[in-house]
Design a protein around this motif. Structure first.
Motif, PDB file in Angstrom:
ATOM      1  N   HIS A 258       0.827  -1.219   0.000  1.00 34.29           N
ATOM      2  CA  HIS A 258       0.000   0.000   0.000  1.00 34.29           C
ATOM      3  C   HIS A 258       0.854   1.260   0.000  1.00 34.29           C
ATOM      4  N   ALA A 259       2.094   1.168  -0.419  1.00 33.47           N
ATOM      5  CA  ALA A 259       2.989   2.328  -0.445  1.00 33.47           C
ATOM      6  C   ALA A 259       2.370   3.455  -1.265  1.00 33.47           C
ATOM      7  N   GLY A 260       2.428   4.652  -0.692  1.00 36.01           N
ATOM      8  CA  GLY A 260       1.889   5.824  -1.389  1.00 36.01           C
ATOM      9  C   GLY A 260       0.428   6.111  -1.078  1.00 36.01           C
ATOM     10  N   GLN A 261      -0.254   5.154  -0.504  1.00 29.25           N
ATOM     11  CA  GLN A 261      -1.672   5.351  -0.184  1.00 29.25           C
ATOM     12  C   GLN A 261      -1.830   6.004   1.190  1.00 29.25           C
ATOM     13  N   MET A 262      -2.911   6.828   1.328  1.00 31.12           N
ATOM     14  CA  MET A 262      -3.207   7.498   2.592  1.00 31.12           C
ATOM     15  C   MET A 262      -4.064   6.592   3.484  1.00 31.12           C
ATOM     16  N   PHE A 263      -3.856   6.689   4.770  1.00 29.80           N
ATOM     17  CA  PHE A 263      -4.655   5.918   5.729  1.00 29.80           C
ATOM     18  C   PHE A 263      -4.693   6.681   7.057  1.00 29.80           C
ATOM     19  N   TRP A 264      -5.660   6.333   7.885  1.00 27.22           N
ATOM     20  CA  TRP A 264      -5.783   6.919   9.225  1.00 27.22           C
ATOM     21  C   TRP A 264      -5.098   6.003  10.233  1.00 27.22           C
ATOM     22  N   THR A 265      -4.310   6.590  11.126  1.00 25.55           N
ATOM     23  CA  THR A 265      -3.690   5.824  12.195  1.00 25.55           C
ATOM     24  C   THR A 265      -3.965   6.523  13.524  1.00 25.55           C
ATOM     25  N   CYS A 266      -3.958   5.768  14.588  1.00 24.80           N
ATOM     26  CA  CYS A 266      -4.280   6.317  15.900  1.00 24.80           C
ATOM     27  C   CYS A 266      -3.234   7.347  16.330  1.00 24.80           C
ATOM     28  N   SER A 267      -3.709   8.441  16.938  1.00 20.82           N
ATOM     29  CA  SER A 267      -2.800   9.489  17.409  1.00 20.82           C
ATOM     30  C   SER A 267      -1.936   8.999  18.572  1.00 20.82           C
ATOM     31  N   ARG A 268      -2.304   7.853  19.159  1.00 20.00           N
ATOM     32  CA  ARG A 268      -1.531   7.287  20.258  1.00 20.00           C
ATOM     33  C   ARG A 268      -0.503   6.257  19.783  1.00 20.00           C
ATOM     34  N   HIS A 269      -0.345   6.141  18.478  1.00 19.03           N
ATOM     35  CA  HIS A 269       0.644   5.226  17.908  1.00 19.03           C
ATOM     36  C   HIS A 269       2.032   5.592  18.456  1.00 19.03           C
ATOM     37  N   PRO A 270       2.864   4.639  18.874  1.00 18.06           N
ATOM     38  CA  PRO A 270       2.744   3.184  18.689  1.00 18.06           C
ATOM     39  C   PRO A 270       2.057   2.452  19.846  1.00 18.06           C
ATOM     40  N   ASP A 271       1.585   3.199  20.856  1.00 16.11           N
ATOM     41  CA  ASP A 271       0.913   2.517  21.962  1.00 16.11           C
ATOM     42  C   ASP A 271      -0.385   1.838  21.495  1.00 16.11           C
ATOM     43  N   CYS A 272      -1.029   2.427  20.503  1.00 19.85           N
ATOM     44  CA  CYS A 272      -2.235   1.831  19.935  1.00 19.85           C
ATOM     45  C   CYS A 272      -2.030   1.633  18.438  1.00 19.85           C
ATOM     46  N   ARG A 273      -2.424   0.482  17.907  1.00 19.91           N
ATOM     47  CA  ARG A 273      -2.184   0.129  16.503  1.00 19.91           C
ATOM     48  C   ARG A 273      -3.446   0.293  15.653  1.00 19.91           C
ATOM     49  N   GLY A 274      -4.445   1.010  16.158  1.00 20.65           N
ATOM     50  CA  GLY A 274      -5.684   1.163  15.413  1.00 20.65           C
ATOM     51  C   GLY A 274      -5.499   1.867  14.076  1.00 20.65           C
ATOM     52  N   ARG A 275      -6.189   1.367  13.034  1.00 21.22           N
ATOM     53  CA  ARG A 275      -6.109   1.969  11.711  1.00 21.22           C
ATOM     54  C   ARG A 275      -7.468   1.999  11.046  1.00 21.22           C
ATOM     55  N   ARG A 276      -7.616   2.931  10.109  1.00 27.12           N
ATOM     56  CA  ARG A 276      -8.798   3.010   9.249  1.00 27.12           C
ATOM     57  C   ARG A 276      -8.331   3.415   7.859  1.00 27.12           C
TER      58      ARG A 276
END
Length: 278
Positions: A258-276
């Motif tokens: 998925h290189a180059g693609q945009m995604f949402w990641t948790c603002s608490r990363h790396p403590d939280c691995r949540g993605r959308r």
């Protein structure tokens, strides 16, 4: 079935029970002192011509005050007792859920306890909370929050498996418009449909699912600004993390398929691995 006749005493007790317990105690004291002093007043010893009506009126009021000096404070004290008991129950319920390992406990309680729990959670964040719901779980706006001179309405939906749809959010928005509320919250132990999320996004309505509510109660994983400035949250456009309900930030994948693609990641990363996906 015949409709139950209203009972003024029960209505007064219900009103006092929604206030802080000390308010009921203070009202009981004021009522006793005021009525007691009136009941002790001496009546006119001799009825003067033309004053018979005044004499009867004074006698009636003095008699009512003699009874009321005990009855009215008792009613206020009963309401104060119910208020204190309710406060204790809400604190115990909040502590039980907050110390639980997950939000499963939310699905096991009645809608009334769920509503009380939500109110207690907001109260602990500095809001003054007033219960506005009726005798059923579908009474529109169930709680009214006030903070900093602004009004917020809360709609509680203790649904265990059903996804909360857009009609519920529209119902709250209608109540907000009617009462001039700054914003609102729909709180559920379940999840929301995409239509509900889209409708709430541009209408200053915050949707809190089971994970978000448990995080709120536990005092973790909730951005501090959430309770200080609700409007900045509802209009920011950033989604919530599906894992911890913190706000997410948009990033670009630098490697992998998925290189180059945009995604949402948790603002608490790396403590939280949540993605959308973006």
């Amino acid at each position: 079935m015949a409709r139950r006749k209203p009972n003024p005493v029960e209505d007064v007790i219900a009103i006092i029970s929604r206030l802080p317990w000390w308010v009921g105690v203070a009202l009981a004291l004021v009522a006793y002192v005021g009525l007691h002093s009136f009941a002790l007043r001496e009546g006119v010893a001799v009825v003067q011509p033309g004053n018979a009506g005044e004499f009867v009126t004074r006698t009636v009021f003095r008699t009512l005050a003699g009874v009321g000096q005990y009855l009215l404070p008792a009613v206020f004290l009963v309401g104060a007792g119910l208020s204190a008991y309710g406060r204790h129950t809400r604190r115990t319920l909040h502590r039980t859920v907050a110390t639980g390992p997950d939000h499963a406990a939310l699905n096991k309680m009645s809608w009334k306890k769920f509503e009380a729990l939500v109110g207690e959670a907001f109260r602990r964040r500095g809001y003054s909370v007033t219960e506005t719901g009726g005798d059923g779980p579908d009474s529109g706006a169930d709680l009214a929050l006030k903070k900093g001179g602004e009004l917020f309405l809360v709609h509680c939906k203790q649904w265990r498996t059903i996804r909360v749809g857009v009609s519920i959010v529209r119902e709250l928005y209608g109540a907000m418009t009617a009462r001039g509320a700054t914003g609102g919250f729909v709180v559920t132990s379940g999840v929301f449909t995409d239509e509900a999320l889209a409708f709430a996004k541009v209408r200053n309505i915050e949707l809190m699912d089971g994970k978000a509510l448990h995080a709120l109660i536990s005092g973790v994983s909730v951005p501090p600004r959430f309770f200080r400035d609700p409007l900045s949250i509802t209009t920011s456009g950033a989604p919530f993390c599906p894992e911890c309900q913190s706000r997410m930030v948009k990033r670009k994948a630098k490697r992998g398929t998925h290189a180059g693609q945009m995604f949402w990641t948790c603002s608490r990363h790396p403590d939280c691995r949540g993605r959308r996906p973006a």
